[in-house]
Design an enzyme around this catalytic site. Structure first.
Site, PDB file in Angstrom:
ATOM      1  N   ASN A  16      -3.902   8.610   2.878  1.00 10.96           N
ATOM      2  CA  ASN A  16      -4.204   7.833   4.078  1.00 10.96           C
ATOM      3  C   ASN A  16      -4.357   8.705   5.320  1.00 10.96           C
ATOM      4  O   ASN A  16      -5.431   8.785   5.896  1.00 10.96           O
ATOM      5  CB  ASN A  16      -3.099   6.804   4.330  1.00 10.96           C
ATOM      6  CG  ASN A  16      -3.535   5.392   4.018  1.00 10.96           C
ATOM      7  OD1 ASN A  16      -4.537   5.176   3.354  1.00 10.96           O
ATOM      8  ND2 ASN A  16      -2.785   4.421   4.497  1.00 10.96           N
ATOM      9  N   ASP A  23       0.817  -1.205   0.000  1.00  2.80           N
ATOM     10  CA  ASP A  23       0.000   0.000   0.000  1.00  2.80           C
ATOM     11  C   ASP A  23       0.855   1.262   0.000  1.00  2.80           C
ATOM     12  O   ASP A  23       0.471   2.292  -0.555  1.00  2.80           O
ATOM     13  CB  ASP A  23      -0.937   0.012   1.216  1.00  2.80           C
ATOM     14  CG  ASP A  23      -2.176  -0.855   1.001  1.00  2.80           C
ATOM     15  OD1 ASP A  23      -2.355  -1.369  -0.118  1.00  2.80           O
ATOM     16  OD2 ASP A  23      -2.953  -1.019   1.964  1.00  2.80           O
TER      17      ASP A  23
END
Length: 288
Positions: free
Chosen positions: A149, A76
């Site tokens: 994020n 990620d």
């Protein structure tokens, strides 16, 4: 399928984390499949270009600007780094997971045959909210950027607490004495935030999650704000200097009296989905 002006063949820029794909075997497997599907390919890894005929070398930002789709090979974190340029140029990202969890990555290395759906335009795109962050010091902006994020204020390597006063455009929020604070998007809610006790939030939502890290109070709880909320966190330190970290890769050292401002970014990250799987199915699989 959105195709560039260079022709009717899909142009894919591959971003590879060479620490994950050390021998480049997964990247080369992907390239072979894309070549068989008549896609055009660029990469910012010279070794990949040298070993694979037809792959064009382009630096990451240039490659992303001139492609139709960004293909990320890694975890990620690799997607988060690629999102910085992809969000600016409005390019969608497909992740091939070589990490441990991979909430953002859609395809496993064993599933490269699914790339046929990518080339034929048979996919969905999730548009993910991002955060805009900046640091003000003595009335001047000394750092700014965006994050898919989260934005984290923490004490860094030294185990000391930080005093943080959080305010907003709708009123004062709270004062925290803690190891730090995580400001996350719904996408980032399953990262550091959930480890610190925050909620898992459907990434289709528009919201900002505030999660204290090891707060020295029984009354400190995560808070979910509307996406139009503008937050500010004033840092007060005496014998240590904490850091602000965006998406785990951009670090900025904070000084006493600095104010970190957080709000919804004007940019979004487009994540390609090839599988018909809901967020809750992914959550159950990844967090077992």
């Amino acid at each position: 399928m959105s195709v560039s002006e260079e022709g009717d063949r899909l142009i894919v820029h591959i971003v590879t984390n060479v620490l994950k794909d050390k021998d480049l075997s997964v990247t080369e497997k992907i390239i072979a499949r894309l070549v068989s599907l008549d896609a055009r390919i660029s990469s910012d890894i010279r070794e990949v270009v040298g070993r694979n005929h037809g792959v064009v070398f382009r630096e990451q930002a240039e490659g992303i600007e001139n492609c139709d789709v960004v293909l990320s090979v890694g975890g990620d974190g690799t997607i988060l780094r690629a999102a910085q340029s992809a969000s600016v140029f409005g390019k969608p990202i497909l992740g091939v997971n070589m990490g441990k969890v991979g909430f953002l990555a859609e395809v496993e290395p064993s599933e490269v045959d699914l790339l046929e759906h990518l080339v034929h335009g048979d996919y969905a795109v999730d548009e993910r909210m991002m955060l805009s962050h900046s640091v003000e010091r003595d009335g001047q902006t000394v750092c700014s950027g965006s994050a898919l994020n989260d934005v984290v204020i923490s004490h860094g390597a030294v185990s000391r607490t930080v005093d943080i006063k959080v305010d907003s455009n709708v009123g004062f929020i709270s004062e925290y004495v803690a190891d730090g604070i995580v400001f996350s998007t719904p996408t980032g809610s399953t990262g550091y935030s959930i480890s610190a006790g925050g909620p898992a939030v459907d990434p289709k939502m528009q919201a900002i999650v505030l999660t204290p890290i090891c707060a020295h109070s029984l009354h400190s709880r995560p808070i979910l704000f509307g996406a139009d909320t503008r937050l500010s966190a004033k840092v007060s330190v005496t014998n240590n200097e904490p850091y602000m970290t965006a998406d785990g890769c951009e670090n900025f050292r904070l000084s006493d009296g600095d104010t970190v401002r957080i709000e919804k970014s004007e940019h979004t990250t487009k994540i390609i989905r090839l599988k018909d799987m809901s967020f809750y199915e992914i959550l159950n699989r990844k967090l077992r």
